[in-house]
Design a protein around this motif. Structure first.
Motif, short mmCIF file in Angstrom:
data_model
loop_
_atom_site.label_atom_id
_atom_site.label_comp_id
_atom_site.label_asym_id
_atom_site.label_seq_id
_atom_site.Cartn_x
_atom_site.Cartn_y
_atom_site.Cartn_z
N ALA A 276 0.84 -1.19 0.00
CA ALA A 276 0.00 0.00 0.00
C ALA A 276 0.88 1.25 0.00
CB ALA A 276 -0.92 -0.01 1.22
N ASP B 278 -7.82 0.13 -3.43
CA ASP B 278 -7.12 -0.87 -2.63
C ASP B 278 -5.62 -0.61 -2.61
OD1 ASP B 278 -9.53 -2.12 -2.10
OD2 ASP B 278 -9.34 -3.55 -3.76
N ASN C 196 -5.16 3.02 -0.77
CA ASN C 196 -5.62 2.88 0.62
C ASN C 196 -5.84 4.24 1.29
OD1 ASN C 196 -6.39 1.44 2.90
ND2 ASN C 196 -4.33 1.40 3.74
N GLU D 229 -8.34 7.37 3.04
CA GLU D 229 -9.37 7.32 4.07
C GLU D 229 -10.66 6.76 3.47
OE1 GLU D 229 -9.90 10.84 6.44
OE2 GLU D 229 -7.84 11.49 6.02
N LYS D 230 -11.42 6.04 4.30
CA LYS D 230 -12.62 5.36 3.81
C LYS D 230 -13.64 6.33 3.24
CE LYS D 230 -12.41 1.24 6.74
NZ LYS D 230 -13.12 0.44 7.77
N LYS E 226 -13.50 6.57 -0.60
CA LYS E 226 -14.09 5.41 -1.28
C LYS E 226 -15.61 5.43 -1.14
CE LYS E 226 -13.67 0.38 -1.57
NZ LYS E 226 -12.95 -0.81 -1.04
#
Length: 390
Positions: free
Chosen positions: A173, A330, A333, A335-336, A339
């Motif tokens: 990552a 992916d 990677n 911060e959520k 996504k």
């Protein structure tokens, strides 16, 4: 429908700032066991880690404490690369919980991309190596004689899983591949050795591709499928479709080029499926652009085959684009929330398409019936049933 289309385009432009880096926690608030104190520290930009030290100019040595988050059944490492700024060639201190339950630390060399990670003597003197863990945090202590009696070093740090009682390969990552920088133990100055620049290029690559392939292309397809049904939208829908797809292609090619550059700079690090899908996307999208130059007239007998090709390739590009964007998430990677934001955009586009499908199908069916009635009427007139002379 026009207002909805404007909303979609505005939503697309509003997502241009897509990735941001998190702020590192300050290192000055940390305390250590046995009342050990360190006069200087730096919060490292990756992997939730920090380096603390006391520099002794008299003998050119430094007493360090490397502190990092430790996952269950994982290892942490910090070290110096005497010859370059990369991970390969580094000489590090690694710490993990051994199979006997003891939390152990020792020096080792990273001579290649898959080092054995066994205890080895380093090219510079190291003493007092020890480690401890508490509350999900590992700390490595050591005293190091700085190579060449200098004060600036190329530092590296890393974390990974323990396999069969030995440190295993770490993830690839962004946080892992960018965990290196220079550090001046005298002044405390730190520089990223190109890591931040590479991270910016990775983020730029992700932003450009997400906006172009993942947002502009689907919007262009929605325009072509639904807006053209409205009689008053002719020929504006066509120019909107072409503008959206061509701008998406141009931005996507820029992102694709950055991806090629990143690949050439990352020897030994490959993301095969992401790269192969990206190359396929570029080739198919280029064919779509050239197909505009070969677009037959509506009354041309080959127009049907061109339409089948154009629609099929277009939908394939959109599907592959979305798949590859998630593969990119992916890899980067981030911060959520980024996504999740893109998932929200895709859901919004999908819901819009379903709504437009429900709105436009009655129009299409009515138009087809009207066309069939007119055709039937013309046939009747030709056969003498249209009110001609008796």
């Amino acid at each position: 429908m026009a207002s909805s289309l404007k909303t979609l385009i505005f939503f697309c432009l509003a997502t241009s700032v897509f990735i941001s880096t998190s702020t590192a926690q300050t290192c000055t608030s940390y305390t250590f066991s046995q009342n050990r104190l360190f006069s200087s520290c730096n919060s490292l930009p990756q992997l939730d880690a920090s380096i603390h030290w006391n520099y002794s100019p008299n003998n050119g040595s430094v007493h360090i404490a490397y502190r990092a988050s430790l996952s269950s059944n994982g290892w942490v490492a910090w070290g110096i690369n005497p010859t370059s700024s990369t991970m390969q060639g580094s000489q590090v201190l690694v710490a993990f919980q051994a199979s006997n339950g003891a939390f152990t630390a020792y020096p080792t060399k990273l001579t290649n991309y898959t080092p054995p990670m066994v205890p080895e003597n380093l090219s510079f003197a190291v003493s007092g190596v020890s480690a401890e863990q508490a509350n999900g945090v590992a700390t490595i202590f050591a005293t190091i004689a700085l190579p060449g009696n200098g004060t600036t070093v190329n530092q590296v740090w890393q974390t990974g899983p323990v396999n069969n009682g030995r440190p295993g390969p770490h993830l690839l990552a962004t946080a892992n591949t960018n965990s290196h920088s220079s550090l001046n133990f005298l002044t405390g100055a730190s520089a990223s050795s190109g890591g931040n620049s590479r991270l910016r290029r990775k983020n730029t690559h992700g932003v450009l591709n997400a906006i172009s392939w993942g947002i502009l292309m689907p919007i262009g397809a929605i325009i072509a499928r639904y807006v053209k049904v409205i009689p008053s939208a002719h020929p504006a829908w066509f120019y909107l479709h072409v503008a959206c797809q061509c701008s998406g292609y141009i931005v996507g090619v820029a992102g694709w080029g950055i991806g090629l550059k990143l690949g050439s700079e990352s020897a030994g690090i490959e993301y095969h499926s992401h790269r192969n899908i990206g190359i396929t996307l570029f080739c198919l999208a280029t064919l779509q652009v050239f197909a505009l130059l070969l677009r037959p007239n509506k009354d041309n007998k080959y127009r049907l085959y061109w339409n089948i090709y154009h629609h099929s390739v277009g939908y394939i590009v959109i599907v592959l684009s979305v798949v590859n964007i998630f593969k990119g998430f992916d890899i980067l990677n981030p911060e959520k929330k980024w996504k999740n934001a893109y998932i929200g955009i895709i859901i919004g586009l999908g819901v819009s398409a379903l709504v437009y499908e429900a709105i436009t199908w009655p129009i299409v069916i009515k138009r087809r019936r009207s066309g069939e009635e007119k055709s039937h009427s013309r046939v009747n007139v030709a056969n003498g049933y249209g009110g001609g002379r008796a």
